[in-house]
Design an enzyme around this catalytic site. Structure first.
Site, mmCIF file in Angstrom:
data_model
loop_
_atom_site.group_PDB
_atom_site.id
_atom_site.type_symbol
_atom_site.label_atom_id
_atom_site.label_comp_id
_atom_site.label_asym_id
_atom_site.label_seq_id
_atom_site.Cartn_x
_atom_site.Cartn_y
_atom_site.Cartn_z
ATOM 1 N N SER A 5 0.923 -1.074 -0.044
ATOM 2 C CA SER A 5 0.077 -0.074 -0.050
ATOM 3 C C SER A 5 0.782 1.169 0.178
ATOM 4 C CB SER A 5 -0.951 0.009 1.179
ATOM 5 O OG SER A 5 -1.373 1.279 1.435
ATOM 6 N N LYS A 56 0.973 -3.324 5.279
ATOM 7 C CA LYS A 56 0.045 -4.155 4.182
ATOM 8 C C LYS A 56 0.898 -4.984 2.985
ATOM 9 C CE LYS A 56 -4.290 -2.439 4.187
ATOM 10 N NZ LYS A 56 -5.340 -3.186 3.705
ATOM 11 N N GLU A 105 -7.553 -10.280 -6.565
ATOM 12 C CA GLU A 105 -8.590 -9.422 -6.351
ATOM 13 C C GLU A 105 -8.974 -9.246 -8.073
ATOM 14 O OE1 GLU A 105 -7.924 -6.076 -3.925
ATOM 15 O OE2 GLU A 105 -8.090 -7.693 -2.030
#
Ligand code: ARG
Length: 459
Positions: free
Chosen positions: A277, A283, A290
């Protein structure tokens, strides 16, 4: 503007119309198939005495030269041509002169484009099949290595009964195996050659359609010239099969995303297949999974798009059908990309086996087995169900698993329980007793692994 049909026209095409109508920007991807089809066509024309041997050789030399120059970069496919067919024919005439003008004898762009697309799609089906096979090999390895890796099996995303990682991977093995057989079916059904159908009604030249079909590795020629130039069923079948592949990949992605979450931590996606991130330093995101889940929408969209495009088209060829290409190309690129990436991600993903097993232990996944224990000791199933329900309630209250209860605690709820209850509800027993074919028990799983191994080896 380089067009094949200027004779009947007295005015130049409006530039916007030209751009709107042109397909070179996307049909250039099948230049090799277009040239292959043309070589087969002239070979047949010469055999039938419609072209001389000399003309045939000149044309084939010219076509091979074009292919070579496109491939080595010296002949770029530019947008001044309307489509790939015009590009090849115009360049052929530039190269070899008058003989080149005979290439299109007994042929229309309608049967030509139908042929090119089929040749292109056949190759793509072979590639899709290969990618599916790569996925199956990775899954088979995970199955072989994990017949004793216990994990919770879920229904309603609630822990239900224990299974193994081998069994869970085996479920995806079956899905992708069916996907492969769909690819094979489509190939078999579409493998007839439309060349010789002409614009829609065949031709007056004595073509040998069986011969061109054979030269191009088709099972035979198509049997109705109107259908030949307007059939796009096989593309709809392929989009449907690819939509199913994507649906499988999307379900798998969803599981990987859940398993990779901080709450589950069943798996860790390799650094090479995750992203960070820009703001939150801690992260490590499952972006690939996804994106695969997200791209499923594009492939479904293409299926709906082509079904809708085809639904009102009268026989035979209509320009609407040019729309098939971008949708199908995009769906193929997307599906192939997703398959390759997902396979790589799966191959490098770490499974946190102790965490999986621990999770299976702490969700009352052995409650059914506790009830079966009572049934085996003469308690009717409905009563056993009620007794184990009370055990579960007791454990929830104390924050413990069934296995953590003392024999006294068991007996307080039902005197039928004896010391052997611990073995009866151990994770190993719960899984290993399930040995019906297709179940997670090791013996059953090994039978399936042997069947699937033979299937993959027998290719
Ligand atoms: N670009 C066209 C297509 O993709 C080729 C066929 C053109 N035929 C025609 N009659 N305009 O469908």
């Amino acid at each position: 503007m380089a067009q094949l049909w200027g004779g009947r026209f007295t005015k130049e095409t409006d530039q916007l119309v030209y751009n709107f109508n042109a397909s070179i920007s996307f049909d250039k991807r099948f230049y090799a198939q277009d040239i292959r089809g043309s070589i087969a066509h002239v070979t047949m024309l010469a055999k039938q005495g419609i072209l001389t041997e000399d003309e045939k050789e000149k044309i084939i030399d010219g076509l091979e030269g074009i292919r070579r120059d496109v491939e080595n970069g010296s002949l770029p496919i530019t947008e001044e041509y309307e489509d790939i067919h015009s590009f090849v024919e115009a360049n052929l005439i530039d190269r070899i002169g008058d003989a080149g003008k005979k290439l299109h004898t007994g042929r229309s762009r309608n049967d030509q484009v139908a042929l090119d697309m089929k040749l292109y799609i056949r190759d793509e089906i072979v590639e899709l099949d290969g990618l599916l096979k790569d996925m199956l090999n990775v899954l088979l390895k995970l199955m072989e290595e994990n017949t004793e890796t216990y994990m919770p099996g879920f229904t309603h995303l609630q822990k239900a009964q224990p299974v193994t990682l081998a069994h869970h991977m085996g479920a995806y093995f079956e899905m992708f195996k069916r996907d492969r057989s769909r690819m094979k079916d489509i190939y078999k059904r579409m493998n007839t050659c439309p060349l010789g159908a002409g614009a829609l009604a065949g031709t007056t030249y004595p073509l040998d359609r069986e011969y061109t079909a054979e030269l191009l590795d088709f099972d035979g020629p198509t049997l109705n010239s109107m259908d030949s130039v307007s059939d796009r069923d096989y593309l709809i079948e392929l989009l449907s099969a690819m939509s199913t592949v994507m649906m499988h990949l999307s379900r798998f992605s969803e599981e990987v995303i859940i398993w990779n979450s901080n709450e589950y931590r069943f798996v860790e996606i390799d650094d090479a297949y995750s992203t960070g991130s820009s703001i939150m330093p801690q992260k490590k995101n499952p972006d690939i999974a996804e994106l695969v889940r997200g791209k499923t929408g594009r492939v479904y969209g293409a299926l709906m798009g082509l079904l809708t495009t085809m639904k009102g088209i009268p026989l035979a060829y209509n320009k609407d059908m040019q729309e098939d290409k971008e949708m199908v190309f995009d769906a193929i690129d997307t599906t192939k990309g997703c398959l390759a990436l997902f396979t790589g991600m799966l191959q490098t993903m770490k499974f946190n086996k102790s965490r999986m097993e621990d999770s299976a232990k702490h969700g009352f996944t052995n409650a059914t087995d506790a009830a079966d224990y009572l049934v085996n000791h003469g308690v009717p199933f409905r009563d056993a169900h009620g007794i184990v329900g009370r055990l579960v309630l007791y454990c929830i209250d104390k924050g413990i698993a069934l296995d953590d209860m003392s024999l006294e605690e068991f007996k307080a709820i039902s005197p039928v329980f004896e010391e052997d209850i611990y073995d009866a509800i151990s994770m190993k027993t719960c899984v290993e007793m399930r040995n019906t074919l297709g179940a997670p028990g090791k013996a059953a799983m090994e039978k399936v692994i042997a069947i699937e191994k033979a299937y993959l080896a027998g290719e």
